[in-house]
Design a protein around this motif. Sequence first.
Motif, PDB file in Angstrom:
ATOM      1  N   UNK A   1       0.629  -1.551  -0.187  1.00  0.00           N
ATOM      2  CA  UNK A   1      -0.192  -0.122   0.213  1.00  0.00           C
ATOM      3  C   UNK A   1       1.003   1.418   0.158  1.00  0.00           C
ATOM      4  N   UNK A   2       2.022   0.815   0.741  1.00  0.00           N
ATOM      5  CA  UNK A   2       3.051   2.484   0.871  1.00  0.00           C
ATOM      6  C   UNK A   2       3.895   2.729  -0.185  1.00  0.00           C
ATOM      7  N   UNK A   3       4.648   1.509  -0.856  1.00  0.00           N
ATOM      8  CA  UNK A   3       5.556   1.307  -2.144  1.00  0.00           C
ATOM      9  C   UNK A   3       4.996   0.787  -3.601  1.00  0.00           C
ATOM     10  N   UNK A   4       3.876   0.205  -3.819  1.00  0.00           N
ATOM     11  CA  UNK A   4       3.687   0.190  -4.594  1.00  0.00           C
ATOM     12  C   UNK A   4       2.217   0.592  -5.566  1.00  0.00           C
ATOM     13  N   UNK A   5       1.771  -0.165  -6.915  1.00  0.00           N
ATOM     14  CA  UNK A   5       1.600   0.543  -7.722  1.00  0.00           C
ATOM     15  C   UNK A   5       0.305  -0.842  -7.883  1.00  0.00           C
TER      16      UNK A   5
ATOM     17  N   UNK B   1      13.744   9.172  -4.650  1.00  0.00           N
ATOM     18  CA  UNK B   1      13.400   8.324  -3.553  1.00  0.00           C
ATOM     19  C   UNK B   1      11.877   8.749  -3.676  1.00  0.00           C
ATOM     20  N   UNK B   2      11.009   7.695  -4.161  1.00  0.00           N
ATOM     21  CA  UNK B   2       9.343   7.934  -4.420  1.00  0.00           C
ATOM     22  C   UNK B   2       8.553   8.079  -2.838  1.00  0.00           C
ATOM     23  N   UNK B   3       9.553   7.826  -1.289  1.00  0.00           N
ATOM     24  CA  UNK B   3       8.928   8.256  -0.244  1.00  0.00           C
ATOM     25  C   UNK B   3       7.985   6.603  -0.405  1.00  0.00           C
ATOM     26  N   UNK B   4       6.789   7.309   0.907  1.00  0.00           N
ATOM     27  CA  UNK B   4       5.231   6.576   1.401  1.00  0.00           C
ATOM     28  C   UNK B   4       4.564   7.257  -0.133  1.00  0.00           C
ATOM     29  N   UNK B   5       4.620   6.980  -1.278  1.00  0.00           N
ATOM     30  CA  UNK B   5       3.865   7.462  -1.838  1.00  0.00           C
ATOM     31  C   UNK B   5       3.670   6.407  -3.282  1.00  0.00           C
TER      32      UNK B   5
ATOM     33  N   UNK C   1      -2.105   9.897  -8.294  1.00  0.00           N
ATOM     34  CA  UNK C   1      -1.297  10.541  -7.529  1.00  0.00           C
ATOM     35  C   UNK C   1      -0.516   9.059  -6.732  1.00  0.00           C
ATOM     36  N   UNK C   2      -0.191   9.384  -5.395  1.00  0.00           N
ATOM     37  CA  UNK C   2       0.050   8.351  -4.835  1.00  0.00           C
ATOM     38  C   UNK C   2      -0.722   7.313  -4.784  1.00  0.00           C
ATOM     39  N   UNK C   3      -1.730   7.039  -4.696  1.00  0.00           N
ATOM     40  CA  UNK C   3      -2.290   5.842  -4.640  1.00  0.00           C
ATOM     41  C   UNK C   3      -2.254   5.151  -6.050  1.00  0.00           C
ATOM     42  N   UNK C   4      -1.283   5.354  -7.511  1.00  0.00           N
ATOM     43  CA  UNK C   4      -0.795   4.803  -8.544  1.00  0.00           C
ATOM     44  C   UNK C   4      -1.439   5.162 -10.034  1.00  0.00           C
ATOM     45  N   UNK C   5      -0.636   4.662 -10.621  1.00  0.00           N
ATOM     46  CA  UNK C   5      -1.155   5.326 -11.862  1.00  0.00           C
ATOM     47  C   UNK C   5      -0.266   4.889 -13.461  1.00  0.00           C
TER      48      UNK C   5
ATOM     49  N   UNK D   1      13.091   3.700  -7.811  1.00  0.00           N
ATOM     50  CA  UNK D   1      13.029   4.875  -7.033  1.00  0.00           C
ATOM     51  C   UNK D   1      12.796   4.164  -5.619  1.00  0.00           C
ATOM     52  N   UNK D   2      13.664   3.655  -4.891  1.00  0.00           N
ATOM     53  CA  UNK D   2      12.974   3.742  -3.280  1.00  0.00           C
ATOM     54  C   UNK D   2      14.653   4.631  -2.502  1.00  0.00           C
TER      55      UNK D   2
END
Length: 476
Positions: free
Chosen positions: A238-242, A280-284, A324-328, A444-445
């Motif tokens: 949920x925090x780092x994947x899409x 680094x995309x962070x927790x998004x 956005x941070x919810x994926x794309x 991107x981590x």
Amino acid sequence: MLVPLLLLGVLLPAGPGPALGAGALRELEAARDPAALEAARFALDSYSRAAGQRGGPARLGAIRRAQAQVVNGIKYYLDVTLLLMSPCSQDGFTNQDAANCENSVEPEQIACHFEVWSQPWMDRKRLVKQECHPAEPLEKVQSTASLELEEPARAKIPEEPVRLEALSQNASIQLISLFKDFLVTYKKSYKDERETERRLQIFAENLEKARTIQELDQGTAEYGVTKFSDLTEDEFRSLYLNPLLAKLPARPMKPAAIPSDPPPAEWDWREHGAVTGIKDQGMCGSCWAFSVTGNVEGQWFLRRGSLVSLSEQELVDCDGLDHACGGGLPSNAYEAIEQLGGLETEGDYSYEGHKQSCSFSTSKVAVYINSSVEISRDETEIAAWLVKNGPISIALNAFAMQFYRRGVSHPFRLLCNPWMIDHAVLLVGYGTRGRTPFWAIKNSWGKNWGEQGYYYLYRGSRACGMNTMCSSAVVD
């Protein structure tokens, strides 16, 4: 997870005290085990403070036996021999001590049983039991003349985490050491002791997951402790994947023309100046934006001769087609860039790691794209296109990436299937390590993941669906 997992045999009940449920006692190599030496030193310090200076300072003569037991931390059971040094050995003794010193040839020896309870991740120790008596013949150090009487050095946290293969009889003890090292290495902290213990238990389960992945891997990769080792699988996803990569259909794009020349044996766009540094995309869950900007950076470099770090935050804020941070989806992102009129630089529109109101300005556009293309699913053709045209935006199944450390990853197909892609990355090159062919992938981590931020995946078996969503922007 698709494979059965065995939990480490560790009891970690909640609560503050040492009298909680315990695991089995384990023997330690008393003279060499750094944890035993650390516990003995702490016990000696506690004993010396309680005894004061009567009879001179105490020194550690020997650790005759050391055991450890997991009890909401670690409890050490130590049988030691202490040497009570004569006042003659101290600086500043007076003539009044001379008579005693004449007969002080050997130090007095006492035998002690200490029990030390430790929570290393909280930097907490307590001497919970102490029993001492004059040493019996079998408890005495036989020769003190040549004995090193200096206190043992404090155990040091290793610079590199212990490899998983080292977890054997003393698995629980080493687990605590690994966790403490993890906290220091990645600067982790938690709100309270209960949360710390919860994260330790997740950490233990993840070590076993990493061990299972290691055993099943067909490549040369090493799996183990990473910056994500205190996260559950659901938290990590949920925090780092899409997840939208596998759920939403990609926007149709025209197929890319594949070069007719066969690709060379190896190629790396990092060596040709087409790749910016690791981000680094962070927790998004914005990996889709990083994958696309990396591709556009390479395309602009090849067509215009200038490598510019571009703004992912612009896409997070202004791409109305994605979440956005919810994926794309990369295919949507290309269209959004065309509709917006281009991308600003990272410096002008810096990354924040969460959605904000769109502040894009056409006056600050640094690059533009004209269209986008879908690239073949054939790995040889992917390599040929990459060599001629630059880094490629791809998506894959990130099954093995949570615990990846280095080497060429090659998970079993059933565990890393191509129809569950959930992470977008940038394909920058390929080659061979020894006899193992690989794809070089920019992630991107941050640099503190993988091989300085890069992932190396087996090439030639369509591993983890890396060939299912390959695309690129087009700059005329």
